[in-house]
Design an enzyme around this catalytic site. Structure first.
Site, PDB file in Angstrom:
ATOM      1  N   VAL A 342     -86.136  63.418-139.336  1.00 25.96           N
ATOM      2  CA  VAL A 342     -85.726  63.489-140.679  1.00 25.96           C
ATOM      3  C   VAL A 342     -86.382  62.472-141.683  1.00 25.96           C
ATOM      4  O   VAL A 342     -85.963  61.455-141.445  1.00 25.96           O
ATOM      5  CB  VAL A 342     -84.078  63.660-141.020  1.00 25.96           C
ATOM      6  CG1 VAL A 342     -83.789  64.155-142.397  1.00 25.96           C
ATOM      7  CG2 VAL A 342     -83.616  64.518-140.026  1.00 25.96           C
ATOM      8  N   SER A 343     -87.149  63.052-142.561  1.00 26.31           N
ATOM      9  CA  SER A 343     -87.864  61.923-143.507  1.00 26.31           C
ATOM     10  C   SER A 343     -87.161  62.386-145.036  1.00 26.31           C
ATOM     11  O   SER A 343     -87.112  63.233-145.481  1.00 26.31           O
ATOM     12  CB  SER A 343     -89.413  62.301-143.759  1.00 26.31           C
ATOM     13  OG  SER A 343     -89.918  61.709-144.539  1.00 26.31           O
TER      14      SER A 343
END
Length: 768
Positions: A342-343
């Site tokens: 997850v960015s």
């Protein structure tokens, strides 16, 4: 972890009265206590933990790092501690030494069983505090100052929480936050079964779970929340210590609450609905004309550098000035969960040479991973991206804090064990019944690990999604350690680049024994895991544990399960079996082979069963304490000097005379300084913006724990004993008009090793 941005001024619609924060105080069933303590490490020379970029060394402070803790106890019953660190991750060695200190203070009240220490995963904190070699290479080994700052901070925040224990209640709430995260490895996520993916709307978890603490007397005193997004809004070239987006969110929420506790908010009060700045709390409004401000500023020249005491930095800090003796300080923590893929760089990944999107499967540009970078919402300003993602989390947390929520009731309980993941037998259920027994492997990293991620790409010709490797890098690998055929076969389809689990010189390169832990507070269950679970890996783990818990009448069909990632120690990533097959960065960094996730599900399932059955579990094999084996190659500070006739703290580049600035402008002053490693200024400040009261009294307004004030340290040459401190203040939109000055605090090392504290101030200037 990818390779191992001004102060909020946007309006926030907070359509509540202060009374809604307090609400009708329910009957308490717990004792609750919260704490917060400065754990900012060395702001110079030390490599940053997270990107494994040897050129990324600390050179100042964006804002300070803190350890925040809560303790929940049943009167005359069980209790537990949860600590949230503004750090990359927890460390086994840190945990061991914290537990030793707690035992010396409290006996067996706090142990590995009921203490959880979790990191937010910022990539902008000093490295050198873990004990395994692979995490110490870029920091030139162990950094005792980094280690001590974190251990001291954790100990002190737990002591605060313990001393603050009072009757209170807990509430849990959950809501979706849609614009603070994307999946950075979607090609791997798509390898999960279609039927499984169809159960979910998004390819990342969008839920934030918030725990609210309500004191019987004082009302709301804190909140801890869990939401998945990486601490990579700040880039791999940033040199300023920062809590990144989660640390920023915590700052914003604590500042907001401090203001809100004094000011009624309403939907028609637009000014109050903006995120407040602390200066407005301590500085009464004074009306000056433009001419008056210029005249008043012109009457105050800067002060030359002079000696001072260490305590002056603490005494002048803004939060010190705002200390409230009549009620507990509000503590807010933004914790990490299954953030593996997850960015926060929500605009997507693009090639820096062409501006086109990166290759979907390998995140490359013309075959090169070095050119592919994710873009945050404030692109190209990483500080703005940090502010925006932090603000989005903060706003959701405020919404959850103020809306209807579920009160927690029931027992406090916990289970903990150590598991050797290097050779763990795991029973895998088969379709149609029965099980197949497989094993995990000694730790190893694949070729895709060296490629990095779109949050922080690697170097050379590595790329994500490489399940073959190449002959040249195999030769280089073999100079360190040639993996056995058994190890190669165990990790398939991962091509082994670093056989870290079997590398033992000068001491262990990677962990084998890991802690797994379950904490229960009524119907809330926290799964403490020592790694970064991907989205789908976290979903599978939560679902498996939830199924076991709901099989018991104890929970009455209602349980909230959250994952606390990067907790108690660090062992990199955990992907699903299907994601592992793709061998993007996360799969290549899943240390113990393709069955790592199944191992976690099995072992945490055992803890869940013991929890519902009320049975004990075996402690497992203890992890090693390798403090005495640590090697440090970081040179010490030898000496600080200034040119002849110049004092430490003198201004080398002052603010122009008769200057008047507007809200939103940047004000800069440069001082002759000394290495920040001489004194970390714990619970103090290197930088201060002061506002003039009357004609001669200077009051603290902003310090280096504020998002708008940056302390940037530099040397004219790498080995020079001379240095400068550049203090940059971006004037908040809601700063009070008035006369200000910028002040620097520091500490210099003399010829015989003595430390002299100093201070100096800029010329005064007007803000209209």
């Amino acid at each position: 972890m990818a390779r191992f941005a001004p102060v909020i001024c946007l309006p926030v619609v907070l359509c509540v009265l202060v009374g809604s924060l307090e609400g009708v105080k329910p009957t308490s069933s717990y004792l609750i206590g919260l704490g917060s303590y400065d754990m900012t490490g060395p702001a110079a020379d030390v490599n940053m933990m997270g990107y494994a970029n040897i050129d990324q060394t600390a050179s100042g402070v964006h804002f300070r790092l803190r350890a925040r803790a809560f303790i929940v106890a049943q009167p005359q019953g069980n209790r537990l501690v949860f600590v949230n660190l503004d750090a990359g991750m927890a460390s086994q060695l840190v945990t061991i030494k914290v537990l030793e200190r707690l035992k010396a203070r409290y006996g067996d009240l706090y142990t590995e069983k009921n203490v959880a220490i979790s990191g937010i995963h910022t990539h902008a904190g000093p490295a050198g505090y873990l004990q395994y070699v692979v995490y110490l290479v870029t920091s030139l080994g162990f950094v005792r100052q980094s280690f001590d700052a974190i251990v001291d901070g954790i100990e002190q925040t737990i002591v605060q929480a313990h001393n603050n224990l009072r009757p209170g209640s807990l509430f849990v709430n959950k809501g979706e936050l849609l614009d603070a995260s994307i999946n950075r490895s979607p090609s791997a996520y798509l390898n999960n079964p279609a039927a499984e993916r169809s159960k979910y709307v998004y390819d990342v978890d969008k839920d934030m779970t918030l725990l609210k603490f309500v004191d019987d007397e004082w009302g709301t005193v804190g909140s801890f929340n869990w939401f998945a997004t990486h601490g990579t809004s700040m880039s791999r070239t940033n040199g300023l210590i920062s809590g990144d987006n989660k640390g920023a969110a915590a700052r914003f929420m604590e500042d907001w609450f401090d203001h809100d506790s004094k000011t009624s908010l309403s939907s028609d009060n637009a000014e109050a609905n903006k995120v407040p700045q602390r200066v407005s709390n301590i500085i009464p409004a004074e009306e000056y004309s433009y001419h008056d401000l210029r005249e008043l500023a012109a009457s105050h020249e800067g002060s030359m550098g002079e000696s001072t005491t260490r305590s002056m930095s603490n005494a002048r800090r803004v939060r010190g000035a705002l200390g409230q003796s009549d009620r507990p300080r509000f503590v807010s923590a933004f914790c990490q969960t299954n953030c593996g893929d997850v960015s926060p760089n929500v605009l997507g990944a693009f090639c820096i040479d062409t501006g086109l999107p990166c290759d979907f499967n390998h995140s490359t540009c013309g075959g090169k991973n070095e050119l592919c970078y994710g873009r945050g919402p404030g692109y190209p300003d990483e500080f703005e991206s940090t502010r925006i993602i932090g603000e989005r989390q903060f706003r959701k947390a405020v919404e959850l804090l103020n809306s209807d929520s579920e009160q927690l009731n029931g027992m406090i309980d916990y289970r903990h064990t150590y598991v050797n993941f290097s050779n763990l037998e795991v029973a895998i259920p088969e379709q149609g019944g029965g099980t197949t027994v497989v094993k995990t492997c000694p730790a190893a990293l694949g070729f895709g690990f060296a490629a990095g991620t779109t949050d922080g790409p690697g170097a050379f010709d590595f790329k994500q999604g490489d399940n073959k490797g190449n002959p040249f890098w195999r030769l280089v690998r073999n100079l360190l350690k040639t993996p056995s055929k058994q190890q190669v076969d165990c990790h398939e389809p991962k091509p082994v680049l670093l056989d870290t689990g079997e590398m033992k010189e000068p001491y262990d390169w990677a962990p084998s024994i890991l802690p797994v832990q379950i904490l229960r507070i009524g119907q809330l269950v926290i799964l403490s895991v020592p790694g970064e679970f991907t989205t789908m890996a976290g979903r599978r783990l939560r679902d498996a544990v939830k199924t076991i818990l709901l099989s018991s009448k104890e929970f009455g069909g209602n349980v909230h399960v959250v994952i606390a990632g990067l907790t108690n120690t660090y062992s990199q990533y955990v992907t699903t079996f299907e994601e592992y097959e793709v061998q993007r960065y996360e799969g290549a960094s899943t240390l113990y082979g393709p069955h790592t996730l199944s191992g976690y599900i099995q072992e945490l399932g055992k803890l869940a069963e013991a929890l519902v059955q009320g049975t004990s579990v075996k402690p497992g094999p203890p992890p090693p304490d390798m403090l005495k084996k640590q090697i440090s190659l970081l040179p010490p500070v030898v000496l600080d000097t200034t040119p002849i006739g110049v004092n430490f703290g003198d201004v080398s580049l002052d603010i122009p005379k008769n200057s008047t600035f507007k809200k939103g402008d940047k004000v800069t002053a440069v001082f002759w300084s000394a290495c920040p490693r001489n004194d970390l200024m714990t619970e103090g400040t290197f930088a201060l913006v002061e506002i003039l009261r009357g004609n001669n009294t200077w009051e603290p307004a902003y310090d280096d724990d504020d998002f708008c004030l940056r302390f940037i340290w530099s040397r004219p040459a790498k080995l020079s004993p001379q240095s400068h401190a550049t203090l940059e203040w971006r004037i908040p939109k809601r700063a009070a008009s008035g006369v200000y000055r910028i002040t620097h605090f520091g500490a210099a090392k003399g010829v015989i090793g003595s430390i002299e504290h100093f201070t100096g101030s800029s010329r005064a200037f007007a803000v209209a």
